[in-house]
Design a protein around this motif. Structure first.
Motif, PDB file in Angstrom:
ATOM      1  N   ARG A  52     -17.021 -33.485  29.938  1.00 57.63           N
ATOM      2  CA  ARG A  52     -18.209 -33.041  30.738  1.00 57.63           C
ATOM      3  C   ARG A  52     -18.346 -31.731  30.802  1.00 57.63           C
ATOM      4  NH1 ARG A  52     -20.010 -34.274  36.875  1.00 57.63           N
ATOM      5  NH2 ARG A  52     -22.093 -33.339  36.620  1.00 57.63           N
ATOM      6  N   GLY A  53     -17.319 -31.090  31.362  1.00 58.70           N
ATOM      7  CA  GLY A  53     -17.486 -29.734  31.556  1.00 58.70           C
ATOM      8  C   GLY A  53     -17.632 -28.768  30.265  1.00 58.70           C
ATOM      9  N   SER A  54     -17.002 -29.080  29.281  1.00 59.08           N
ATOM     10  CA  SER A  54     -16.954 -28.403  28.139  1.00 59.08           C
ATOM     11  C   SER A  54     -18.274 -28.486  27.585  1.00 59.08           C
ATOM     12  CB  SER A  54     -15.753 -29.023  27.130  1.00 59.08           C
ATOM     13  OG  SER A  54     -14.764 -28.781  27.831  1.00 59.08           O
ATOM     14  N   VAL A  55     -18.890 -29.633  27.456  1.00 60.22           N
ATOM     15  CA  VAL A  55     -20.338 -30.212  26.912  1.00 60.22           C
ATOM     16  C   VAL A  55     -21.264 -29.206  27.442  1.00 60.22           C
ATOM     17  CG1 VAL A  55     -21.736 -31.898  26.139  1.00 60.22           C
ATOM     18  CG2 VAL A  55     -19.439 -32.347  25.911  1.00 60.22           C
ATOM     19  N   GLY A  56     -21.187 -29.504  28.861  1.00 56.70           N
ATOM     20  CA  GLY A  56     -22.228 -28.789  29.648  1.00 56.70           C
ATOM     21  C   GLY A  56     -22.328 -27.315  29.700  1.00 56.70           C
ATOM     22  N   ALA A  57     -20.935 -26.659  29.305  1.00 54.38           N
ATOM     23  CA  ALA A  57     -20.919 -25.279  29.047  1.00 54.38           C
ATOM     24  C   ALA A  57     -21.321 -24.859  27.568  1.00 54.38           C
ATOM     25  CB  ALA A  57     -19.758 -24.713  29.549  1.00 54.38           C
ATOM     26  N   VAL A  71      -5.916 -23.015  27.591  1.00 62.76           N
ATOM     27  CA  VAL A  71      -6.139 -22.347  28.611  1.00 62.76           C
ATOM     28  C   VAL A  71      -7.622 -22.030  28.950  1.00 62.76           C
ATOM     29  CG1 VAL A  71      -5.719 -20.232  29.974  1.00 62.76           C
ATOM     30  CG2 VAL A  71      -4.055 -21.058  28.248  1.00 62.76           C
ATOM     31  N   THR A  72      -8.090 -22.292  30.216  1.00 56.83           N
ATOM     32  CA  THR A  72      -9.566 -22.242  30.768  1.00 56.83           C
ATOM     33  C   THR A  72      -9.532 -21.316  31.944  1.00 56.83           C
ATOM     34  OG1 THR A  72      -9.419 -24.069  32.189  1.00 56.83           O
ATOM     35  CG2 THR A  72     -10.030 -24.219  29.695  1.00 56.83           C
ATOM     36  N   ASP A  73     -10.574 -20.705  31.976  1.00 51.62           N
ATOM     37  CA  ASP A  73     -11.043 -19.964  33.184  1.00 51.62           C
ATOM     38  C   ASP A  73     -11.506 -20.838  34.262  1.00 51.62           C
ATOM     39  OD1 ASP A  73     -12.670 -18.192  35.465  1.00 51.62           O
ATOM     40  OD2 ASP A  73     -11.417 -16.781  34.078  1.00 51.62           O
ATOM     41  N   VAL A  74     -10.924 -21.098  35.591  1.00 54.21           N
ATOM     42  CA  VAL A  74     -11.232 -21.842  36.550  1.00 54.21           C
ATOM     43  C   VAL A  74     -12.749 -21.746  36.728  1.00 54.21           C
ATOM     44  CG1 VAL A  74      -8.754 -22.015  37.659  1.00 54.21           C
ATOM     45  CG2 VAL A  74     -10.626 -20.417  38.489  1.00 54.21           C
ATOM     46  N   ASP A  75     -13.548 -20.699  36.717  1.00 51.90           N
ATOM     47  CA  ASP A  75     -14.921 -20.576  37.061  1.00 51.90           C
ATOM     48  C   ASP A  75     -15.686 -20.874  35.731  1.00 51.90           C
ATOM     49  OD1 ASP A  75     -15.184 -19.532  39.769  1.00 51.90           O
ATOM     50  OD2 ASP A  75     -13.871 -18.041  39.014  1.00 51.90           O
ATOM     51  N   GLU A  76     -15.057 -21.207  34.749  1.00 48.94           N
ATOM     52  CA  GLU A  76     -15.870 -21.676  33.688  1.00 48.94           C
ATOM     53  C   GLU A  76     -15.647 -23.321  33.327  1.00 48.94           C
ATOM     54  OE1 GLU A  76     -14.902 -19.342  30.213  1.00 48.94           O
ATOM     55  OE2 GLU A  76     -15.614 -17.592  31.116  1.00 48.94           O
ATOM     56  N   ALA A  77     -14.298 -23.739  33.508  1.00 47.39           N
ATOM     57  CA  ALA A  77     -14.180 -25.210  33.212  1.00 47.39           C
ATOM     58  C   ALA A  77     -12.687 -25.451  33.989  1.00 47.39           C
ATOM     59  CB  ALA A  77     -13.762 -25.420  31.710  1.00 47.39           C
ATOM     60  N   CYS A  78     -12.780 -26.161  35.059  1.00 45.26           N
ATOM     61  CA  CYS A  78     -11.608 -26.746  35.709  1.00 45.26           C
ATOM     62  C   CYS A  78     -11.415 -28.034  35.794  1.00 45.26           C
ATOM     63  CB  CYS A  78     -11.508 -26.066  36.988  1.00 45.26           C
ATOM     64  SG  CYS A  78     -12.766 -26.504  38.309  1.00 45.26           S
ATOM     65  N   ASP A  99      -5.223  -8.891  28.537  1.00 37.86           N
ATOM     66  CA  ASP A  99      -4.836  -9.183  26.900  1.00 37.86           C
ATOM     67  C   ASP A  99      -3.485  -9.788  27.029  1.00 37.86           C
ATOM     68  OD1 ASP A  99      -7.287  -8.696  26.343  1.00 37.86           O
ATOM     69  OD2 ASP A  99      -6.969  -6.734  25.596  1.00 37.86           O
ATOM     70  N   ALA A 100      -2.432  -9.047  27.618  1.00 39.36           N
ATOM     71  CA  ALA A 100      -1.226  -9.371  27.353  1.00 39.36           C
ATOM     72  C   ALA A 100      -0.953 -10.775  28.127  1.00 39.36           C
ATOM     73  CB  ALA A 100      -0.141  -8.254  27.892  1.00 39.36           C
ATOM     74  N   LEU A 101      -1.374 -10.691  29.229  1.00 42.91           N
ATOM     75  CA  LEU A 101      -1.037 -11.935  30.025  1.00 42.91           C
ATOM     76  C   LEU A 101      -1.867 -13.451  29.309  1.00 42.91           C
ATOM     77  CD1 LEU A 101      -1.113 -10.534  33.785  1.00 42.91           C
ATOM     78  CD2 LEU A 101       1.001 -11.480  32.328  1.00 42.91           C
ATOM     79  N   THR A 102      -3.041 -13.091  28.790  1.00 42.31           N
ATOM     80  CA  THR A 102      -3.587 -14.176  28.189  1.00 42.31           C
ATOM     81  C   THR A 102      -2.750 -14.747  26.919  1.00 42.31           C
ATOM     82  OG1 THR A 102      -5.749 -13.392  29.059  1.00 42.31           O
ATOM     83  CG2 THR A 102      -5.694 -14.748  27.086  1.00 42.31           C
ATOM     84  N   VAL A 103      -2.184 -13.867  26.209  1.00 49.67           N
ATOM     85  CA  VAL A 103      -1.457 -14.402  24.906  1.00 49.67           C
ATOM     86  C   VAL A 103      -0.283 -14.912  25.791  1.00 49.67           C
ATOM     87  CG1 VAL A 103       0.120 -13.472  23.351  1.00 49.67           C
ATOM     88  CG2 VAL A 103      -2.007 -12.259  23.606  1.00 49.67           C
ATOM     89  N   ALA A 104       0.158 -14.614  26.543  1.00 48.11           N
ATOM     90  CA  ALA A 104       1.585 -15.194  27.205  1.00 48.11           C
ATOM     91  C   ALA A 104       1.497 -16.459  27.496  1.00 48.11           C
ATOM     92  CB  ALA A 104       1.917 -14.026  28.286  1.00 48.11           C
ATOM     93  N   GLY A 125      -0.017 -33.455  30.488  1.00 48.92           N
ATOM     94  CA  GLY A 125       0.682 -33.707  31.919  1.00 48.92           C
ATOM     95  C   GLY A 125       0.600 -32.206  32.819  1.00 48.92           C
ATOM     96  N   LEU A 126       0.377 -31.133  32.033  1.00 52.10           N
ATOM     97  CA  LEU A 126       0.262 -30.215  32.685  1.00 52.10           C
ATOM     98  C   LEU A 126      -0.864 -29.088  32.154  1.00 52.10           C
ATOM     99  CD1 LEU A 126       1.806 -28.291  34.880  1.00 52.10           C
ATOM    100  CD2 LEU A 126       2.802 -27.189  32.923  1.00 52.10           C
ATOM    101  N   LEU A 127      -1.552 -28.576  33.211  1.00 50.30           N
ATOM    102  CA  LEU A 127      -3.011 -27.669  32.738  1.00 50.30           C
ATOM    103  C   LEU A 127      -2.795 -26.283  32.791  1.00 50.30           C
ATOM    104  CD1 LEU A 127      -5.820 -30.008  34.173  1.00 50.30           C
ATOM    105  CD2 LEU A 127      -4.985 -30.016  31.657  1.00 50.30           C
ATOM    106  N   PHE A 128      -3.233 -25.526  32.122  1.00 46.95           N
ATOM    107  CA  PHE A 128      -2.868 -24.036  32.370  1.00 46.95           C
ATOM    108  C   PHE A 128      -4.427 -23.366  32.624  1.00 46.95           C
ATOM    109  CE2 PHE A 128       0.575 -25.348  30.571  1.00 46.95           C
ATOM    110  CZ  PHE A 128       1.517 -24.587  30.853  1.00 46.95           C
ATOM    111  N   MET A 129      -4.642 -22.347  33.684  1.00 45.81           N
ATOM    112  CA  MET A 129      -5.892 -21.946  34.026  1.00 45.81           C
ATOM    113  C   MET A 129      -5.555 -20.688  34.472  1.00 45.81           C
ATOM    114  SD  MET A 129      -8.035 -24.795  35.735  1.00 45.81           S
ATOM    115  CE  MET A 129      -8.011 -26.642  35.157  1.00 45.81           C
TER     116      MET A 129
END
Length: 203
Positions: A52-57, A71-78, A99-104, A125-129
């Motif tokens: 739902r969140g992905s479609v709405g955005a 990986v998603t940003d919490v304020d865009e899709a959580c 940039d470096a942390l996003t790659v990591a 089973g595990l999400l990353f945001m």
């Protein structure tokens, strides 16, 4: 009411009176509230169990078929953060490291997801945001929930398990956030080596 709504929709629907099949579908796709959007592939396997969140955005449909991002940003899709353990990387004021942390974090997320798929696990089973916006928003709420202070130039990391009502804050190695630290936090949590602190929104 059903006929009025259905008349405005472009898709098929079960008859409103068919409550049994509706219940079976809801249980199968783990629907707990409406609206709920599940995306299936041509083979009828679930591509995204909570799209739902992905479609709405994405009003233009540019990211169809809306497979879950690693990986998603919490304020865009959580989606899923309330019932699925989630590693959250907070780096609002650490712009020079984004940039470096996003790659990591993407690399660790891919490792975890690849392992899940090898085990035949359709659901994650595990999400990353990440949190990149300062001020209020969901990131601000998470800081309060975990008793964290205002963001600084030093990135921070927590592993949330809101389904269990708690979190683990990364403090090992002086709290330095690296790809290795992300991997270790995930591994030790899965192995039950870390104890949850109780989430407290009043902090």
């Amino acid at each position: 009411m059903f006929g009025e709504y259905f008349g405005e929709m472009p898709w098929l629907a079960l008859p409103f009176s068919d409550r049994q099949r509706k219940q079976e579908l809801s249980q199968f796709f783990k629907v707990e509230g409406i609206p709920h959007f599940v995306m299936l592939g041509p083979d009828l396997k679930v591509l995204n169990g909570n799209a739902r969140g992905s479609v709405g955005a994405d009003p233009e449909g540019a990211e169809f078929p809306w497979k879950p991002k690693l990986v998603t940003d919490v304020d865009e899709a959580c989606d899923g953060i309330n019932d699925t353990p989630t590693l959250v990387l907070l780096m609002e004021e650490a712009g020079d490291q984004w940039d470096a942390l996003t790659v990591a974090i993407k690399a660790v997320a891919k490792e975890v997801r690849d392992a899940e798929e090898e085990r035949g696990e359709e659901s994650r089973g595990l999400l990353f945001m990440t949190v990149t916006e300062t001020g209020g928003g969901i990131g601000g709420q998470l800081r309060k929930l975990c008793g964290m202070g205002r963001p600084t130039a030093r990135p921070e990391m927590v592993l949330l398990d809101l389904g269990e009502g708690g979190y683990v804050r990364h403090t090992a190695g002086g709290g330095e956030v690296t790809q290795a630290a992300m991997r270790t936090l995930v591994t030790e949590y899965k192995e039950g080596k870390l104890e949850l602190e109780k989430a407290n929104p009043s902090k």
